[in-house]
Design a protein around this motif. Sequence first.
Motif, PDB file in Angstrom:
ATOM      1  N   CYS A   1      -5.121  24.199  24.994  1.00  0.00           N
ATOM      2  CA  CYS A   1      -5.595  23.988  26.360  1.00  0.00           C
ATOM      3  C   CYS A   1      -7.070  23.598  26.392  1.00  0.00           C
TER       4      CYS A   1
ATOM      5  N   TYR B   1       3.062  21.060  21.260  1.00  0.00           N
ATOM      6  CA  TYR B   1       2.010  22.005  21.640  1.00  0.00           C
ATOM      7  C   TYR B   1       0.649  21.321  21.602  1.00  0.00           C
TER       8      TYR B   1
ATOM      9  N   ILE C   1       0.655  28.197  30.110  1.00  0.00           N
ATOM     10  CA  ILE C   1       0.688  29.650  30.253  1.00  0.00           C
ATOM     11  C   ILE C   1      -0.653  30.217  29.810  1.00  0.00           C
ATOM     12  N   ASP C   2      -1.157  31.151  30.602  1.00  0.00           N
ATOM     13  CA  ASP C   2      -2.374  31.868  30.231  1.00  0.00           C
ATOM     14  C   ASP C   2      -2.233  33.304  30.704  1.00  0.00           C
TER      15      ASP C   2
ATOM     16  N   GLN D   1       3.676  21.867  25.786  1.00  0.00           N
ATOM     17  CA  GLN D   1       3.271  23.260  25.921  1.00  0.00           C
ATOM     18  C   GLN D   1       1.754  23.320  25.776  1.00  0.00           C
TER      19      GLN D   1
ATOM     20  N   GLN E   1       4.604  28.752  21.050  1.00  0.00           N
ATOM     21  CA  GLN E   1       4.856  27.330  20.826  1.00  0.00           C
ATOM     22  C   GLN E   1       5.886  27.115  19.723  1.00  0.00           C
TER      23      GLN E   1
ATOM     24  N   TYR F   1      -1.379  26.161  25.727  1.00  0.00           N
ATOM     25  CA  TYR F   1      -1.807  27.555  25.722  1.00  0.00           C
ATOM     26  C   TYR F   1      -3.188  27.640  25.092  1.00  0.00           C
TER      27      TYR F   1
ATOM     28  N   MET G   1       0.239  32.899  20.902  1.00  0.00           N
ATOM     29  CA  MET G   1       0.595  31.697  21.671  1.00  0.00           C
ATOM     30  C   MET G   1       0.723  30.472  20.765  1.00  0.00           C
TER      31      MET G   1
ATOM     32  N   GLU H   1       0.890  37.099  32.911  1.00  0.00           N
ATOM     33  CA  GLU H   1       0.848  35.712  32.459  1.00  0.00           C
ATOM     34  C   GLU H   1       1.022  34.797  33.669  1.00  0.00           C
TER      35      GLU H   1
END
Length: 133
Positions: free
Chosen positions: A105, A102, A10-11, A74, A90, A76, A82, A22
């Motif tokens: 990214c 988590y 997700i960003d 996950q 997360q 992010y 996030m 998002e």
Amino acid sequence: MPVVQFAIIIDGTQDISGVEQESICVRSVDADLQPKEEFLGIYQVSSTTGQNIAKMACDVMTRLQLPLSQLRGQTYDGAANMAGRLQGVQAILRKEQPLAVYCHCGPHCVNLITQAACAPQAATSKRCNGSGP
């Protein structure tokens, strides 16, 4: 196709009118162990709290029949909403699915490095004219 274990990415960013949106992608591997990444869409959120974004992520997974029980990863950015260990997306999703690890990214890390590398140029030119520190 049977539901497989997956990770979500997700960003978020604001559009030109200032509305927070998002983007969500799902990553999994196929029967030949080849990684697959699917863009699920762009979703508008009313606020960017960890709770609100986690709720949106769960809603998207439910609508697309991706069970939270199969979530294993996950990814992010490192923003507190996030990545926060208490109130971040997360942390909220890990309360529901402890196996959803988590990971910060990678492309966000590269972006931060690029920004840091480019930012000193203004300071360098200031120093060159003798007025800098």
